[in-house]
Design an enzyme around this catalytic site. Structure first.
Site, PDB file in Angstrom:
ATOM      1  N   GLU A 155      17.238 -23.179  -8.542  1.00 54.51           N
ATOM      2  CA  GLU A 155      17.377 -21.769  -8.211  1.00 54.51           C
ATOM      3  C   GLU A 155      17.640 -20.770  -7.007  1.00 54.51           C
ATOM      4  O   GLU A 155      18.219 -19.803  -7.741  1.00 54.51           O
ATOM      5  CB  GLU A 155      15.199 -21.228  -8.604  1.00 54.51           C
ATOM      6  CG  GLU A 155      15.145 -19.971  -8.843  1.00 54.51           C
ATOM      7  CD  GLU A 155      15.954 -19.140 -10.344  1.00 54.51           C
ATOM      8  OE1 GLU A 155      16.139 -19.707 -10.709  1.00 54.51           O
ATOM      9  OE2 GLU A 155      15.833 -18.062  -9.668  1.00 54.51           O
ATOM     10  N   LYS A 191      20.576 -17.918  -7.868  1.00 56.96           N
ATOM     11  CA  LYS A 191      20.757 -16.235  -6.702  1.00 56.96           C
ATOM     12  C   LYS A 191      21.994 -16.356  -5.986  1.00 56.96           C
ATOM     13  O   LYS A 191      22.457 -15.603  -6.350  1.00 56.96           O
ATOM     14  CB  LYS A 191      19.596 -16.551  -6.689  1.00 56.96           C
ATOM     15  CG  LYS A 191      18.167 -16.192  -6.656  1.00 56.96           C
ATOM     16  CD  LYS A 191      17.690 -14.785  -7.878  1.00 56.96           C
ATOM     17  CE  LYS A 191      17.807 -14.876  -9.374  1.00 56.96           C
ATOM     18  NZ  LYS A 191      17.331 -15.573 -10.130  1.00 56.96           N
ATOM     19  N   LYS A 207      22.057  -9.408 -18.249  1.00 58.03           N
ATOM     20  CA  LYS A 207      20.174  -8.913 -17.713  1.00 58.03           C
ATOM     21  C   LYS A 207      20.013  -9.975 -19.281  1.00 58.03           C
ATOM     22  O   LYS A 207      18.833 -10.776 -18.969  1.00 58.03           O
ATOM     23  CB  LYS A 207      19.962  -7.684 -17.609  1.00 58.03           C
ATOM     24  CG  LYS A 207      17.915  -8.128 -18.067  1.00 58.03           C
ATOM     25  CD  LYS A 207      17.368  -8.375 -16.536  1.00 58.03           C
ATOM     26  CE  LYS A 207      16.550  -9.481 -16.277  1.00 58.03           C
ATOM     27  NZ  LYS A 207      16.138  -9.916 -14.752  1.00 58.03           N
ATOM     28  N   ARG A 245       3.982   0.526  -6.590  1.00 56.62           N
ATOM     29  CA  ARG A 245       3.238  -0.912  -5.464  1.00 56.62           C
ATOM     30  C   ARG A 245       2.853  -1.210  -5.196  1.00 56.62           C
ATOM     31  O   ARG A 245       2.130  -2.685  -4.593  1.00 56.62           O
ATOM     32  CB  ARG A 245       3.872   0.081  -4.477  1.00 56.62           C
ATOM     33  CG  ARG A 245       4.962   0.896  -3.513  1.00 56.62           C
ATOM     34  CD  ARG A 245       4.179   2.217  -2.720  1.00 56.62           C
ATOM     35  NE  ARG A 245       3.983   1.430  -1.161  1.00 56.62           N
ATOM     36  CZ  ARG A 245       5.468   1.290  -0.420  1.00 56.62           C
ATOM     37  NH1 ARG A 245       6.514   1.744  -0.376  1.00 56.62           N
ATOM     38  NH2 ARG A 245       5.568   0.840   0.310  1.00 56.62           N
ATOM     39  N   HIS A 273      25.355 -40.263  -3.480  1.00 56.09           N
ATOM     40  CA  HIS A 273      25.752 -41.251  -4.839  1.00 56.09           C
ATOM     41  C   HIS A 273      27.767 -40.237  -5.847  1.00 56.09           C
ATOM     42  O   HIS A 273      27.737 -39.869  -6.319  1.00 56.09           O
ATOM     43  CB  HIS A 273      25.006 -41.014  -6.229  1.00 56.09           C
ATOM     44  CG  HIS A 273      23.920 -42.052  -5.222  1.00 56.09           C
ATOM     45  ND1 HIS A 273      24.407 -42.954  -5.362  1.00 56.09           N
ATOM     46  CD2 HIS A 273      22.311 -41.482  -4.704  1.00 56.09           C
ATOM     47  CE1 HIS A 273      23.129 -43.677  -5.038  1.00 56.09           C
ATOM     48  NE2 HIS A 273      22.115 -42.976  -4.657  1.00 56.09           N
ATOM     49  N   GLU A 282      24.508 -16.390  -8.512  1.00 57.92           N
ATOM     50  CA  GLU A 282      24.669 -14.670  -9.627  1.00 57.92           C
ATOM     51  C   GLU A 282      25.322 -13.391  -8.548  1.00 57.92           C
ATOM     52  O   GLU A 282      26.276 -12.782  -9.097  1.00 57.92           O
ATOM     53  CB  GLU A 282      23.507 -14.508  -9.612  1.00 57.92           C
ATOM     54  CG  GLU A 282      23.134 -15.532 -10.694  1.00 57.92           C
ATOM     55  CD  GLU A 282      21.983 -15.039 -11.141  1.00 57.92           C
ATOM     56  OE1 GLU A 282      21.110 -15.359 -11.012  1.00 57.92           O
ATOM     57  OE2 GLU A 282      21.785 -14.360 -12.298  1.00 57.92           O
ATOM     58  N   ASN A 305      -0.542   1.068   6.292  1.00 60.85           N
ATOM     59  CA  ASN A 305       0.116   0.184   5.540  1.00 60.85           C
ATOM     60  C   ASN A 305      -0.077  -1.107   6.254  1.00 60.85           C
ATOM     61  O   ASN A 305       0.901  -0.438   7.569  1.00 60.85           O
ATOM     62  CB  ASN A 305       1.481   1.015   4.586  1.00 60.85           C
ATOM     63  CG  ASN A 305       1.152   1.715   4.245  1.00 60.85           C
ATOM     64  OD1 ASN A 305       0.284   1.606   3.151  1.00 60.85           O
ATOM     65  ND2 ASN A 305       2.261   2.162   3.174  1.00 60.85           N
ATOM     66  N   GLY A 306       0.501  -1.500   6.401  1.00 64.86           N
ATOM     67  CA  GLY A 306       1.110  -3.299   7.310  1.00 64.86           C
ATOM     68  C   GLY A 306       0.171  -3.952   7.616  1.00 64.86           C
ATOM     69  O   GLY A 306      -1.187  -3.944   7.027  1.00 64.86           O
ATOM     70  N   CYS A 361       1.008  -1.009   0.100  1.00 65.03           N
ATOM     71  CA  CYS A 361      -0.182  -0.329  -0.209  1.00 65.03           C
ATOM     72  C   CYS A 361       0.696   1.253   0.284  1.00 65.03           C
ATOM     73  O   CYS A 361       1.882   1.324   0.364  1.00 65.03           O
ATOM     74  CB  CYS A 361      -0.863  -0.167   1.048  1.00 65.03           C
ATOM     75  SG  CYS A 361      -1.516  -1.768   2.129  1.00 65.03           S
ATOM     76  N   TRP A 393      -3.698  -2.190  -1.340  1.00 66.32           N
ATOM     77  CA  TRP A 393      -3.287  -3.483  -1.731  1.00 66.32           C
ATOM     78  C   TRP A 393      -4.017  -4.308  -0.315  1.00 66.32           C
ATOM     79  O   TRP A 393      -3.890  -4.510   0.462  1.00 66.32           O
ATOM     80  CB  TRP A 393      -1.918  -4.085  -2.167  1.00 66.32           C
ATOM     81  CG  TRP A 393      -2.031  -4.790  -2.932  1.00 66.32           C
ATOM     82  CD1 TRP A 393      -1.339  -5.304  -4.424  1.00 66.32           C
ATOM     83  CD2 TRP A 393      -1.668  -6.349  -2.377  1.00 66.32           C
ATOM     84  NE1 TRP A 393      -1.273  -6.009  -4.792  1.00 66.32           N
ATOM     85  CE2 TRP A 393      -1.276  -6.997  -3.807  1.00 66.32           C
ATOM     86  CE3 TRP A 393      -1.482  -7.230  -1.171  1.00 66.32           C
ATOM     87  CZ2 TRP A 393      -1.072  -8.144  -3.796  1.00 66.32           C
ATOM     88  CZ3 TRP A 393      -0.992  -8.539  -0.850  1.00 66.32           C
ATOM     89  CH2 TRP A 393      -0.733  -8.948  -1.970  1.00 66.32           C
TER      90      TRP A 393
HETATM   91  C1  F6R Z   1      19.104 -15.537 -13.399  1.00 66.40           C
HETATM   92  C2  F6R Z   1      18.723 -14.851 -14.602  1.00 66.40           C
HETATM   93  C3  F6R Z   1      19.615 -16.034 -16.456  1.00 66.40           C
HETATM   94  C4  F6R Z   1      18.441 -15.870 -16.865  1.00 66.40           C
HETATM   95  C5  F6R Z   1      18.561 -16.006 -18.145  1.00 66.40           C
HETATM   96  C6  F6R Z   1      17.364 -16.785 -19.515  1.00 66.40           C
HETATM   97  O1  F6R Z   1      19.241 -14.803 -11.886  1.00 66.40           O
HETATM   98  O2  F6R Z   1      18.547 -13.881 -14.367  1.00 66.40           O
HETATM   99  O3  F6R Z   1      19.696 -16.882 -15.650  1.00 66.40           O
HETATM  100  O4  F6R Z   1      17.103 -16.506 -16.125  1.00 66.40           O
HETATM  101  O5  F6R Z   1      19.963 -15.801 -19.029  1.00 66.40           O
HETATM  102  O6  F6R Z   1      17.241 -15.402 -19.568  1.00 66.40           O
HETATM  103  P1  F6R Z   1      15.431 -15.155 -20.307  1.00 66.40           P
HETATM  104  O7  F6R Z   1      14.577 -15.374 -19.117  1.00 66.40           O
HETATM  105  O8  F6R Z   1      15.604 -13.468 -20.686  1.00 66.40           O
HETATM  106  O9  F6R Z   1      16.049 -15.500 -21.371  1.00 66.40           O
END
Ligand code: F6R
Length: 611
Positions: free
Chosen positions: A484, A488, A606, A27, A507, A491, A102-103, A2, A76
Site C-alpha cells: 500500500e 501511494k 477516483k 475535525r 530471488h 500514484e 487543542n493538542g 479538537c 475529541w
Molecule cells: C489508490 C486508490 C485505488 C482504489 C481502487 C479501488 O489510492 O484509490 O487503487 O483503491 O481504484 O477503488 P474502490 O475502492 O472504489 O473500488
C-alpha cells in the site's frame, strides 16, 4: 481533531461560537462547550457530551449565555473519556481563569504532580485542566496574563493551541499556540479566533496566522501579538481568497491531507459501528453467527488499495480464525472461471462501490451461487445494492484520488471480520478476544500521535526527493502494508517503487539495489523482526539507504537503519493501521515537494467505472 473558536465584539458571543464550532465538526469530536463572560464579568460555562446540537439546545442556540466575549471548543477525547466533565472549557477553582485547548501536553503528568504539591486539586482527567491551572499558577505569581502564558509556554512540552479568558480582563481573550493550528480574524469592531479559517470565513476574510509560541491579545476589533519576552510583534494580515471548493478542504492545503487527518475519527467511527456491548456484531451487515460459522473458506476480490486491505484481511483472518483466505484482483477473478463453492464467502471490498471490475467480480460470484459480502464506503452504491450482505465503512466522503481514510476503515472491517470468525469458530480465547478489542479501540489515539509527528516525515521526504527508485520490504502484515505504501508513492509522487515480501529480494530484485537506493523496511512484527532486518542488512551492504518504520524503542532496527520512523506499539496483527500513516505522509510530502497535483494525480480517477 479538537476545534477552537473565540469571539470578542459587539454581538452576543454564544451564537457566533456555536456557528463557528459547527464549521469545525468535520475535525471529529465527542463533546463540546462554550464560555462567555457576562456583563458582571462572571464567566459562565456550558458543556455537553455528544453532538453540538445538544450544546445548542442546552443554551437555546446561545441565547441563554449573555455576553459579547467568549470561547468555544469541540473536544475529541485524548486524555480521559468523552464526558461533560472532561469537555472544555476548563477552569481554575474560582472560575476566574477559563481555557480551551487543542493538542497534547506531553509532560502533563509531571506538571500535574507539581501543581498538586502546590495545593491544586483536579476535577477531570484532561491535560487541559492541567494547562489551565498552570496558567493560573503563573498568573497568581506575576499578576499578568501575558507573562503567565509565556511561563506556561516555557514549562510545557507538546503541541497546543490555547485560548484563555481572565475575569480580571473582561472582554479580552489571550491565546498562544505551538504546532496546533490557530488563526485570528479581524473585521471592523470584531475579533475572532479559530483553529481553522472556515469557522470564521463567514464574518471575515482578513486573518493573522499565529506563529509558534506567539502570544495573541484579542480585544474588540483589535489584536496585539507578543513574543515570550512580552515585546510586541508586528504581523501582516492575510486575505483569504478561497473559492467554495477550497473552503471544503476545511483549511487543509489538500483533500488528501484533510482525509489523512480524519483517520482517527473514521477508524473510531468504524470500530464503534461494529461494536455492540463491547463485542463485534455482524447482524447489521446481515450475517448471523450461524451463517458465519459454516463458511470454511473466504475469497476476497478487490482493486488497488482495497485489494491491499484484502491482503491484510488474509493474514489476520488466517491467523485468528484458522480458515483459508484467498485474495484476488477483481479484474482477474472475473475472468478466471473460479470454482464455485457454497461454503466460500466472497468478500468484495470497494470504497466507491462502483469499481467496474469489482462489480463484475461480485456478479460472477453471485452467478456461481456463492454468498457475497460487500465492504463498501458509499451508501447505496452499485456493489452495496447488489451484494447479499453489506458492511459499511464509516469513512465519509473521500475526495482525494489516492485513498487514505477509506483504506484505514477497510482495515478495521477486516480485523472485525477476523475477530468475529475467530469467536464463532472458537479459535481464540475470550481473554485474547477482549485484549484485541481493547487494542482495536486504542488505534485512533495512536494514529493521531503519528499524525502529530508529521514534521519528521516531511523532513524525511525532503531528503528522499531525488530518489528514482524506492523499495518497500516486510513480512506478513508488514509486507501487506508495504504494497500500500508503494502504491501511494507511485500514484501521487510519480516515483517508481516496488514492494516485496522481504524473503523474495534474493530471488531477483536485489540486483536493482545500488548506491543510494532507498529501501523502506516495515518492521512491526516482533516475531519476524530479525528476518527482515537481515534482508535490510543485505541491501545496505550493496549501498542501499535504509529507512525503518517500526515501533518505539526498537534498538535493533535503529542500529541497522539510516532513518527510523517510530510509531506507537500495537498488536502485530493490527500493525498496518499504524505503519501505513507515515507511508501515506511520506508519499504526500513528496508529491507536494514535486509540485504535483496531489488530489488529482495524472491519469487517475477516483472511481474506476470502466474496465
Ligand atoms: C489508490 C486508490 C485505488 C482504489 C481502487 C479501488 O489510492 O484509490 O487503487 O483503491 O481504484 O477503488 P474502490 O475502492 O472504489 O473500488
Amino acid at each position: 481533531m479538537c476545534g477552537i473558536v473565540g469571539y470578542v465584539g459587539a454581538k452576543q458571543a454564544a451564537p457566533v461560537l456555536l456557528d463557528g464550532l459547527s464549521k469545525l465538526e468535520y475535525r471529529g469530536y465527542d463533546s463540546a462547550g462554550i464560555a462567555v463572560s457576562d456583563f458582571k464579568n462572571n464567566i459562565n460555562i456550558v458543556r455537553s457530551k455528544g453532538k453540538l446540537c445538544i450544546l445548542s439546545e442546552k443554551t437555546e442556540g446561545g441565547k441563554k449565555l449573555e455576553g459579547v466575549c467568549g470561547i468555544g471548543h469541540t473536544r475529541w477525547a485524548t486524555h480521559g473519556e468523552p464526558s461533560e466533565n472532561n469537555a472544555h472549557p476548563h477552569y481554575n477553582d474560582d472560575r476566574t481563569i477559563v481555557a480551551v485547548h487543542n493538542g497534547i501536553i506531553e509532560n502533563y503528568a509531571e506538571l500535574k504532580g507539581k501543581l498538586i504539591r502546590q495545593g491544586y486539586g483536579f476535577y477531570s482527567q484532561t491535560d487541559t485542566e492541567v494547562a489551565t491551572k498552570l496558567v493560573d499558577y503563573y498568573y497568581k505569581k506575576h499578576n499578568d496574563p501575558i507573562r503567565a502564558i509565556a511561563n506556561f509556554v516555557l514549562r510545557v512540552r507538546g503541541s497546543y493551541a490555547l485560548a484563555v479568558l481572565f475575569k480580571d480582563f473582561p472582554n479580552q481573550i489571550f491565546a498562544v499556540r505551538k504546532d496546533s493550528p490557530m488563526v485570528i480574524g479581524i473585521a471592523g469592531g470584531e475579533t475572532f479566533i479559530a483553529s481553522d479559517v472556515p469557522a470564521i470565513l463567514k464574518y471575515t476574510n482578513k486573518v493573522y496566522y499565529v506563529g509558534n509560541t506567539e502570544i495573541a491579545h484579542l480585544e474588540k476589533g483589535k489584536v496585539t501579538f507578543y513574543n515570550l519576552d512580552k515585546e510586541p510583534i508586528n504581523k501582516e494580515v492575510a486575505e483569504i481568497t478561497w473559492d467554495a471548493q477550497s473552503a471544503e478542504k476545511d483549511g487543509f492545503e489538500h483533500f488528501m491531507l484533510k482525509e489523512m487527518y480524519e483517520q482517527p475519527k473514521v477508524v473510531k467511527d468504524t470500530v464503534n459501528g461494529l461494536l455492540v456491548d463491547g463485542k463485534i456484531d455482524f447482524i447489521s451487515a446481515g450475517l448471523s453467527d450461524e451463517e458465519l460459522k459454516n463458511f470454511n473458506q473466504i475469497t476476497v476480490a478487490a482493486c488497488g488499495s482495497a485489494y491491499h486491505a484484502g491482503v491484510v484481511l488474509q493474514y489476520v483472518t488466517e491467523e485468528l480464525a484458522r480458515i483459508p483466505v484467498r485474495v484476488e484482483l477483481s479484474s482477474e477473478f472475473r475472468y478466471r472461471n473460479p470454482v464455485a463453492d457454497k461454503n466460500c464467502l466472497v468478500i468484495v471490498i470497494s470504497q466507491s462501490g462502483e469499481t467496474a471490475d469489482s462489480l463484475a467480480a461480485l456478479r460472477e460470484a453471485k452467478k456461481l451461487g456463492m454468498k457475497t459480502l460487500a465492504i463498501v464506503n458509499v451508501l447505496g452504491s452499485s456493489i452495496a445494492r447488489e451484494a447479499d450482505c453489506v458492511l459499511y465503512t464509516k469513512a465519509g466522503p473521500e475526495i482525494a484520488v489516492a485513498t487514505t481514510k477509506a483504506y484505514s476503515s477497510q482495515l478495521i472491517a477486516a480485523y472485525a471480520l477476523a475477530l468475529k470468525l475467530a469467536t464463532v469458530k472458537n479459535t481464540i480465547t475470550g481473554e485474547r478476544y477482549l485484549s484485541l478489542i481493547k487494542e482495536l479501540s486504542s488505534l485512533p489515539e495512536k494514529i493521531e500521535i503519528i499524525l502529530n509527528g508529521k514534521e519528521s516525515i516531511q523532513h524525511f521526504a525532503s531528503e528522499a526527493a531525488n530518489k528514482k527508485n524506492v523499495f518497500f520490504i516486510g513480512r506478513g502484515v508488514d509486507y501487506a502494508v508495504g504494497i500500500e505504501g508503494s502504491l501511494k508513492l507511485k500514484e501521487i509522487s510519480y516515483i517508481h517503487s516496488e514492494a516485496y515480501a522481504a524473503g523474495e529480494l534474493k530471488h531477483g530484485p536485489i540486483s536493482l539495489i545500488e548506491d543510494g537506493t532507498l529501501v523502506i523496511g516495515v518492521l512491526m512484527q516482533d516475531r519476524l523482526l530479525e528476518k527482515t532486518l537481515s534482508n535490510l542488512v543485505e541491501t545496505k551492504s550493496r549501498g542501499a539507504f535504509i529507512a525503518a518504520v517500526t515501533c518505539e524503542n526498537n534498538e535493533k532496527a535503529a542500529e541497522v537503519a539510516d532513518i527510523t520512523i517510530n510509531v506507537p506499539k500495537t498488536e502485530g496483527l493490527f500493525a498496518a493501521s499504524l505503519a501505513v500513516i507515515p507511508l501515506q505522509l511520506f508519499a504526500y510530502y513528496l508529491s507536494v515537494l514535486k509540485g504535483n497535483d496531489v488530489d488529482k494525480p495524472r491519469n487517475l480517477a477516483k472511481s474506476v467505472t470502466v474496465e
